[in-house]
Scaffold this motif. Structure first.
Motif, PDB file in Angstrom:
ATOM      1  N   THR B  70       3.346   1.377   4.597  1.00  0.00           N
ATOM      2  CA  THR B  70       3.448   1.899   3.233  1.00  0.00           C
ATOM      3  C   THR B  70       2.975   3.338   3.168  1.00  0.00           C
ATOM      4  OG1 THR B  70       3.087  -0.308   2.304  1.00  0.00           O
ATOM      5  CG2 THR B  70       2.712   1.559   0.837  1.00  0.00           C
ATOM      6  N   LYS B  72       3.152   5.522   5.465  1.00  0.00           N
ATOM      7  CA  LYS B  72       4.221   6.370   6.022  1.00  0.00           C
ATOM      8  C   LYS B  72       5.380   6.470   5.030  1.00  0.00           C
ATOM      9  CE  LYS B  72       3.718   6.352  10.971  1.00  0.00           C
ATOM     10  NZ  LYS B  72       4.451   6.290  12.242  1.00  0.00           N
ATOM     11  N   ALA B  73       5.724   5.337   4.402  1.00  0.00           N
ATOM     12  CA  ALA B  73       6.873   5.357   3.489  1.00  0.00           C
ATOM     13  C   ALA B  73       6.629   6.304   2.316  1.00  0.00           C
ATOM     14  CB  ALA B  73       7.170   3.949   2.979  1.00  0.00           C
ATOM     15  N   ILE B  74       5.398   6.373   1.816  1.00  0.00           N
ATOM     16  CA  ILE B  74       5.133   7.235   0.654  1.00  0.00           C
ATOM     17  C   ILE B  74       4.809   8.665   1.069  1.00  0.00           C
ATOM     18  CG2 ILE B  74       4.413   5.282  -0.766  1.00  0.00           C
ATOM     19  CD1 ILE B  74       1.534   6.196  -0.519  1.00  0.00           C
ATOM     20  N   GLY B  75       5.017   8.974   2.346  1.00  0.00           N
ATOM     21  CA  GLY B  75       4.925  10.368   2.788  1.00  0.00           C
ATOM     22  C   GLY B  75       3.759  10.676   3.693  1.00  0.00           C
ATOM     23  N   PRO B 152       8.352   3.025   9.121  1.00  0.00           N
ATOM     24  CA  PRO B 152       8.108   2.861   7.679  1.00  0.00           C
ATOM     25  C   PRO B 152       9.100   1.918   7.003  1.00  0.00           C
ATOM     26  CG  PRO B 152       8.927   5.075   8.168  1.00  0.00           C
ATOM     27  CD  PRO B 152       8.635   4.422   9.461  1.00  0.00           C
TER      28      PRO B 152
END
Lengths: 223, 158
Positions: B70, B72-75, B152
């Motif tokens: 998460t 990684k997914a949100i930046g 991610p």
């Protein structure tokens, strides 16, 4: 102003020796402040498209532009920076950080976006107010209901005011009444913050809040 | 004065207090088996400590893969995740150092009662603490490698 654009996006995976075309020439656009629903059955390519638009995956071919920046598939090291700057995610499973309170989840997202210190704390205090979670800001996710968790997830996604909001089945784990309230909140906040909102969903009630509805089947947009 | 005594007694070894202390230590450490055993014991204990911390951190990392995905997914970048792991390693170092240092210092007055001296200068404590931090960060390297490879896209899987 365009928040997101995809032109002739294709995505091919390899299953053993066989190529599988999950997306076949998908083109769409999303304006700032616009709400678009993307419907489709399981296996239609919704999640893969969402992953590509969200700069988690790169397309096999085609072009994606996020908030004016073209995504270069050859420079995958740029993808986290684009996500950080321009994209907010809301997940079906909420994916809140369990050891952080509601406000801390928002603050953490701001820290990742490079906003730290008093500015981040102020914004993290304001965000739960915006989603009607003022009295729950200090609660851990395990002490929140599904609807409350999704509200926190929306607040976290909107932290830093990204140009694009991508939501993957945001109401799938909610009852219909809670889901409707969450969708209304989503629409209201996206319009207010000027973010383009793309909702991937099976839920027909999403149509009531969408400015446009797209359908995807077998990797192609059909409407 | 030392120089003067050496001049008057040229066939004797003349040493200052500090030189004599260093020579005595050198004899016990280098010329007897005590030194080798001590270094070996320290090395083995450090090795065991690194393995225990590495295993603990790795187990924790595996239990929280979705959270790292998460991030990684949100930046979040790998550097953001390394910072989280490094913080965990430093906390482990603090806890480990406290668990070792507190009983050690508590032993000092007890050992003096049997007319022995347990000498632990601040420099020793400082260097042990620094070494503990370094070893714990090294132990986190296994987890660093694991999180660097997190996809991610796993956040979209139920």
């Amino acid at each position: 102003m365009q928040a997101l654009a995809a032109e002739e996006v294709t995505k091919r995976f390899r299953e053993g020796c066989d190529p599988v075309d999950v997306l076949r020439g998908v083109s769409l656009s999303l304006e700032r402040g616009e709400v678009v629903a993307l419907e489709g059955p399981s296996g239609s390519g919704k999640t893969t498209l969402l992953s590509i638009l969200g700069c988690i995956l790169t397309p096999t071919s085609g072009r994606v532009v996020v908030d004016g920046e073209a995504v270069d598939p050859a420079r995958t090291e740029r993808l986290p920076a684009i996500r950080r700057r321009a994209i907010g995610f809301v997940f079906q499973q909420y994916n809140l950080f369990p050891a952080l309170t509601a406000a801390e989840n928002v603050e953490f997202a701001l820290n990742i976006r490079g906003v730290r210190g008093p500015g981040a704390r102020t914004e993290a205090t304001r965000a739960p107010d915006a989603v009607g979670m003022t009295d729950r800001a200090g609660f851990l996710p395990r002490d929140l209901s599904g609807g409350q968790k999704q509200r926190v997830a929306i607040a976290r996604a909107l932290a830093g005011r990204p140009a694009v909001l991508l939501a993957d089945e945001p109401t799938a784990n909610l009852d219909s009444r809670t889901g409707s309230r969450v969708l209304e909140l989503f629409r209201e906040l996206a319009k207010r913050e000027g973010s383009g909102l793309l909702l991937v969903t099976h839920d027909p009630s999403v149509r009531t809040i969408a400015d446009r509805v797209l359908a995807i089947r077998d990797g192609r947009l059909t409407a | 004065m030392c120089g003067e005594i050496r001049r008057r007694l040229p066939h004797n070894d003349v040493r200052t207090r500090a030189e004599w202390a260093a020579r005595s230590r050198s004899y016990w450490v280098d010329s007897t088996g005590i030194g080798f055993n001590m270094y070996l014991a320290v090395f083995l204990r450090c090795l065991v400590g690194v393995v225990v911390v590495a295993q603990t951190l790795y187990s924790s990392t595996m239990n929280h893969l979705k959270e790292y995905g998460t991030m990684k997914a949100i930046g979040g970048s790998n550097a953001d995740i390394y910072a989280v792991l490094a913080r965990q390693a430093v906390i482990s170092a603090w806890v480990g150092f406290a668990l070792g240092a507190i009983p050690s210092y508590a032993l000092v007055p007890l050992v003096e009662r049997v007319e022995l001296k347990l000498y632990m200068p601040p420099m020793l404590a400082g260097s042990v603490f620094a070494g503990t931090i370094v070893l714990c960060l090294a132990a986190a390297a296994v987890s660093f490698r694991k999180v660097a490879g997190i996809d991610p896209a796993l956040v979209f899987r139920a």
